[in-house]
Write an enzyme that holds these catalytic residues in place. Structure first.
Site, short mmCIF file in Angstrom:
data_model
loop_
_atom_site.label_atom_id
_atom_site.label_comp_id
_atom_site.label_asym_id
_atom_site.label_seq_id
_atom_site.Cartn_x
_atom_site.Cartn_y
_atom_site.Cartn_z
N CYS A 120 0.67 -1.24 0.00
CA CYS A 120 0.11 0.09 -0.06
C CYS A 120 0.79 1.34 -0.09
CB CYS A 120 -1.05 0.02 1.31
SG CYS A 120 -2.05 -1.39 1.10
N HIS A 244 -2.64 7.02 2.34
CA HIS A 244 -3.19 5.59 1.95
C HIS A 244 -4.63 5.37 2.42
CE1 HIS A 244 -4.40 1.57 1.17
NE2 HIS A 244 -3.82 1.19 2.33
N ASN A 274 -10.45 0.16 0.22
CA ASN A 274 -8.91 0.15 0.14
C ASN A 274 -8.46 -0.45 -1.18
OD1 ASN A 274 -6.26 -0.83 0.69
ND2 ASN A 274 -6.68 -1.15 3.05
#
Length: 318
Positions: A120, A244, A274
């Protein structure tokens, strides 16, 4: 002494592009499969809906879609690009790399091309690599793409993960400019805790949610503050904070600690889920597209995830 190419004074992000699959999966849709409900999901991760790729969407095809939009937004042709970096942790096959395939599909002839896996944090790592390549004279225009198809790695009967992760791609063009508008990267990893996010049975993404939550909310705001310090930017100068999009509670907890109440905070997680390395460029591109970030905006990015890897930098939009 070896001769070196003449390098420009700086590098800047000049354009964005994004792609999301058309299929929307709501919390109500997930209620029909696992023991969960809308209130439970929103109270823990802040997500109302997410986009899930169909069989026609791949990491590569989504990267092509996002990358093509970034080129168009920047007024560039494929011939202008001499390096392609794809940040991803969800490619189906390790060989060939996604970047070379994506470049070919976009009509970019013979560029440097490589994949980067920092999970990520991947987009921030790739942005730093692109900036260094431009400033070092190795490239003039770099196409940086974060693309993920996390749905391929989900146990759809595991309510702790299937409600969180989603699919999509975001891209940015980094170009040589007289003024440097990408601040120094502050990056690192906490490999002794790498077992907190891993592939269960080598096929299902698993994370220890509470451990990851504690790590992100207690340690990473210091990384963000250091990135601002290295860029010579005060919290009061921030236009936006784009971390993020892991979890809305994490995003808001870090944002509160920055001491920048005027900064617009990206909350793409609510409708996008996500999307790992795609989440920051997706959120940034959408904010720019909505007119929320005018020219000259000062933006702090912060990526973090499996590894446990992290990276942050300040960018100034053209």
């Amino acid at each position: 002494m070896l001769s070196t190419p003449s390098a420009p004074l700086g590098a800047s992000v000049t354009a964005f592009g994004e792609y999301q699959p058309p299929k929307v999966v709501t919390n109500a849709d997930l209620e029909a499969r696992v023991d969960t409900n809308d209130e439970w999901i929103q109270s823990r991760v802040g997500i109302r809906e997410r986009r899930i790729a169909g069989p026609e969407d791949t990491v590569e095809s989504m990267a092509v879609a996002a990358g093509g939009k970034a080129l168009a937004a920047g007024g560039l042709s494929p011939e202008d690009i001499d390096l392609v970096i794809v940040a991803t942790c969800t490619v189906t096959d390790q060989i060939p790399n996604a970047a070379a395939t994506v470049a070919a599909r976009l009509g970019i002839h013979a560029p440097g091309a490589f994949d980067l896996n920092a999970a990520c944090a991947g987009f921030c790592y790739a942005l730093a690599a692109a900036s260094d390549a431009v400033r070092g004279g190795s490239a003039r225009n770099v196409l940086v793409i974060g693309s993920e198809k996390l749905s391929d790695w989900m146990d759809w009967d595991d309510r702790s993960t299937c409600v969180i992760f989603a699919d999509g791609a975001g891209a940015a063009v980094v170009s040589a400019t007289e003024e440097h508008r990408i601040g120094p990267v502050v990056w690192g990893s906490s490999g002794e805790r790498a077992d907190k996010i891993y592939l269960r049975e080598h096929k299902y993404l698993h994370q220890e949610g509470q451990a990851v939550f504690r790590w992100t909310t207690t340690e990473l705001y210091g990384v963000a503050l250091k990135a601002m310090e290295r860029a010579g930017v005060e919290p009061s100068e921030l236009t936006a904070f784009v971390p993020h999009q892991a979890n809305l509670r994490i995003v808001e907890a870090i944002a509160r600690k920055l001491g920048a109440p005027q900064a617009l905070v990206a909350r793409d997680i609510v409708t996008a889920g996500n999307t790992s390395s795609a989440s920051i460029p997706l959120a940034l591109g959408r904010m720019v597209g909505r007119g929320e970030l005018p020219s000259g905006s000062t933006v702090l990015t912060l990526g973090f995830g499996a590894g446990l890897a992290y990276a942050a930098q300040v960018i100034r939009l053209p």
